[in-house]
Write an enzyme that holds these catalytic residues in place. Structure first.
Site, PDB file in Angstrom:
ATOM      1  CB  SER A 138     -61.254  26.520  80.096  1.00 49.25           C
ATOM      2  OG  SER A 138     -60.859  26.094  81.393  1.00 49.25           O
ATOM      3  CE1 TYR A 150     -60.462  21.145  78.524  1.00 50.69           C
ATOM      4  CE2 TYR A 150     -59.591  22.769  80.065  1.00 50.69           C
ATOM      5  CZ  TYR A 150     -60.666  22.178  79.427  1.00 50.69           C
ATOM      6  OH  TYR A 150     -61.943  22.631  79.673  1.00 50.69           O
TER       7      TYR A 150
HETATM    8  P1  NAP Z   1     -69.260  16.607  78.906  1.00 51.16           P
HETATM    9  O1  NAP Z   1     -70.290  16.492  79.982  1.00 51.16           O
HETATM   10  O2  NAP Z   1     -68.367  15.447  78.664  1.00 51.16           O
HETATM   11  O3  NAP Z   1     -69.991  17.033  77.540  1.00 51.16           O
HETATM   12  C1  NAP Z   1     -69.248  17.147  76.334  1.00 51.16           C
HETATM   13  C2  NAP Z   1     -69.977  16.406  75.240  1.00 51.16           C
HETATM   14  O4  NAP Z   1     -69.208  16.562  74.032  1.00 51.16           O
HETATM   15  C3  NAP Z   1     -70.075  14.900  75.503  1.00 51.16           C
HETATM   16  O5  NAP Z   1     -71.341  14.397  75.171  1.00 51.16           O
HETATM   17  C4  NAP Z   1     -68.995  14.337  74.575  1.00 51.16           C
HETATM   18  O6  NAP Z   1     -69.236  13.004  74.172  1.00 51.16           O
HETATM   19  C5  NAP Z   1     -69.122  15.290  73.415  1.00 51.16           C
HETATM   20  N1  NAP Z   1     -67.975  15.175  72.495  1.00 51.16           N
HETATM   21  C6  NAP Z   1     -66.701  14.805  72.774  1.00 51.16           C
HETATM   22  N2  NAP Z   1     -65.972  14.759  71.655  1.00 51.16           N
HETATM   23  C7  NAP Z   1     -66.782  15.119  70.633  1.00 51.16           C
HETATM   24  C8  NAP Z   1     -66.619  15.246  69.230  1.00 51.16           C
HETATM   25  N3  NAP Z   1     -65.432  14.979  68.639  1.00 51.16           N
HETATM   26  N4  NAP Z   1     -67.672  15.639  68.482  1.00 51.16           N
HETATM   27  C9  NAP Z   1     -68.875  15.891  69.060  1.00 51.16           C
HETATM   28  N5  NAP Z   1     -69.114  15.753  70.376  1.00 51.16           N
HETATM   29  C10 NAP Z   1     -68.068  15.395  71.166  1.00 51.16           C
HETATM   30  O7  NAP Z   1     -68.295  17.854  79.193  1.00 51.16           O
HETATM   31  P2  NAP Z   1     -68.579  19.327  79.772  1.00 51.16           P
HETATM   32  O8  NAP Z   1     -67.916  19.398  81.095  1.00 51.16           O
HETATM   33  O9  NAP Z   1     -70.008  19.695  79.604  1.00 51.16           O
HETATM   34  O10 NAP Z   1     -67.676  20.149  78.761  1.00 51.16           O
HETATM   35  C11 NAP Z   1     -68.227  20.960  77.734  1.00 51.16           C
HETATM   36  C12 NAP Z   1     -67.213  22.029  77.378  1.00 51.16           C
HETATM   37  O11 NAP Z   1     -66.970  22.842  78.540  1.00 51.16           O
HETATM   38  C13 NAP Z   1     -65.844  21.475  76.965  1.00 51.16           C
HETATM   39  O12 NAP Z   1     -65.309  22.280  75.946  1.00 51.16           O
HETATM   40  C14 NAP Z   1     -65.011  21.638  78.229  1.00 51.16           C
HETATM   41  O13 NAP Z   1     -63.633  21.772  77.929  1.00 51.16           O
HETATM   42  C15 NAP Z   1     -65.585  22.943  78.756  1.00 51.16           C
HETATM   43  N6  NAP Z   1     -65.289  23.179  80.163  1.00 51.16           N
HETATM   44  C16 NAP Z   1     -65.708  22.318  81.121  1.00 51.16           C
HETATM   45  C17 NAP Z   1     -65.373  22.565  82.457  1.00 51.16           C
HETATM   46  C18 NAP Z   1     -65.814  21.664  83.557  1.00 51.16           C
HETATM   47  O14 NAP Z   1     -65.344  21.844  84.707  1.00 51.16           O
HETATM   48  N7  NAP Z   1     -66.684  20.694  83.316  1.00 51.16           N
HETATM   49  C19 NAP Z   1     -64.610  23.696  82.790  1.00 51.16           C
HETATM   50  C20 NAP Z   1     -64.192  24.553  81.773  1.00 51.16           C
HETATM   51  C21 NAP Z   1     -64.534  24.286  80.460  1.00 51.16           C
HETATM   52  P3  NAP Z   1     -68.452  11.818  74.969  1.00 51.16           P
HETATM   53  O15 NAP Z   1     -69.024  11.830  76.369  1.00 51.16           O
HETATM   54  O16 NAP Z   1     -68.771  10.597  74.181  1.00 51.16           O
HETATM   55  O17 NAP Z   1     -66.982  12.203  74.947  1.00 51.16           O
END
Ligand code: NAP
Length: 258
Positions: A138, A150
């Protein structure tokens, strides 16, 4: 022969976008998520478009669950690509106000989950002498945010990516990371709707003046997995519409010409 790709967190957001794109490039995609319904929905979208995928429930923070995931993947015969998208976001907090249980949960999913999956599947790839891993860091892993659990968990993922690149590189496996800026995924949307984040501030801070789409992160991940990136390992690529590049520029205290 089809490649076998495993995407954790493939039931939503960046993981879903990545799974769908991988499925259009001659991959069988194993979509793993703690959210079984989300994983199944990703797979049904892939199949509806003529792709090949299967869904499995997994908790990446749990060693036994990752061991079970290894058995599921072993049935596919091999693994060519691992994308560690499972992760959770955090709301802003002062260090002294951070709930410790929440702190540990964030580290367990983001860092430990990434570590456990790399530890499980890296050596399997190394046995074949080929493979690619992409971790999700990130911009918060590079710069200062009011995210006491985080941000450090993401900085640790950037460092782990380098350690793994050194460890697995001589055995033919590349390990890279992407560092997304603000991405409009389900996780971020929920925070915007709850009044935790302001999209106009996010857009304003970015050099390109817009929020990143999940597909744009997926494109960068696919590049890092592909043969086009065969000389790249140990790198963390910002995909942030210029947020990091614009930090110093935007803080310039003098008059700007535009
Ligand atoms: P998201 O839409 O919530 O997708 C993440 C998925 O991972 C969800 O389905 C979640 O399930 C699942 N998950 C959570 N805990 C888990 C576990 N213990 N084992 C297996 N699966 C699990 O989030 P996203 O925004 O796509 O984020 C994906 C990655 O990108 C993360 O590492 C996040 O930190 C990173 N990121 C995101 C952003 C942003 O702005 N969105 C920016 C920088 C980095 P639940 O919904 O049930 O929790």
């Amino acid at each position: 022969m089809k490649k076998i790709s495993l995407v954790t967190g493939g039931g939503s957001g960046i993981g879903r976008a990545t799974s769908i794109k991988l499925s259009t490039r001659e991959n069988h995609v194993i979509v793993a998520d703690i959210d079984e319904e989300g994983a199944a929905e990703t797979v049904s979208r892939i199949k509806a478009a003529g792709g090949d995928a299967s869904a499995t429930k997994a908790d990446v923070s749990d060693e036994l669950s990752v061991a079970a995931l290894m058995q599921t993947v072993a049935k596919a015969g091999r693994i060519d690509t691992l994308v560690n998208c499972a992760g959770i976001l955090q709301n802003g907090s002062r260090v002294e106000d951070m709930d410790l249980a929440e702190h540990d949960r964030i580290w367990n999913v983001n860092y430990r989950g990434t570590y456990l999956c790399c530890r499980a599947f890296g050596p399997v790839m190394a046995e074949y002498g080929v493979g690619s891993i992409v971790n999700i860091g990130s911009i918060a892993g590079f710069e200062m945010f009011p995210l006491p659990a985080y941000s450090p968990s993401k900085a640790a993922i950037h460092q782990l990516t380098k350690v793994l690149a050194g460890d697995l590189g001589p055995r033919g496996v590349r390990v890279n990371a992407v560092a997304p800026g603000f991405v409009m995924t389900e996780a971020l949307k929920a925070r915007v709707e709850a009044g935790e984040r302001d999209t106009s501030v996010m857009e304003e801070q970015k050099t390109l003046r817009r929020i990143v789409e999940p597909d744009e992160i997926a494109d960068a991940i696919l590049f890092l997995c592909s043969n086009a990136a065969r000389a790249i390992t140990g790198a963390t690529l910002p995909v942030d519409n210029g947020w990091l590049a614009g930090l110093a520029y935007n803080s310039y205290a003098g008059n700007k010409k535009n």
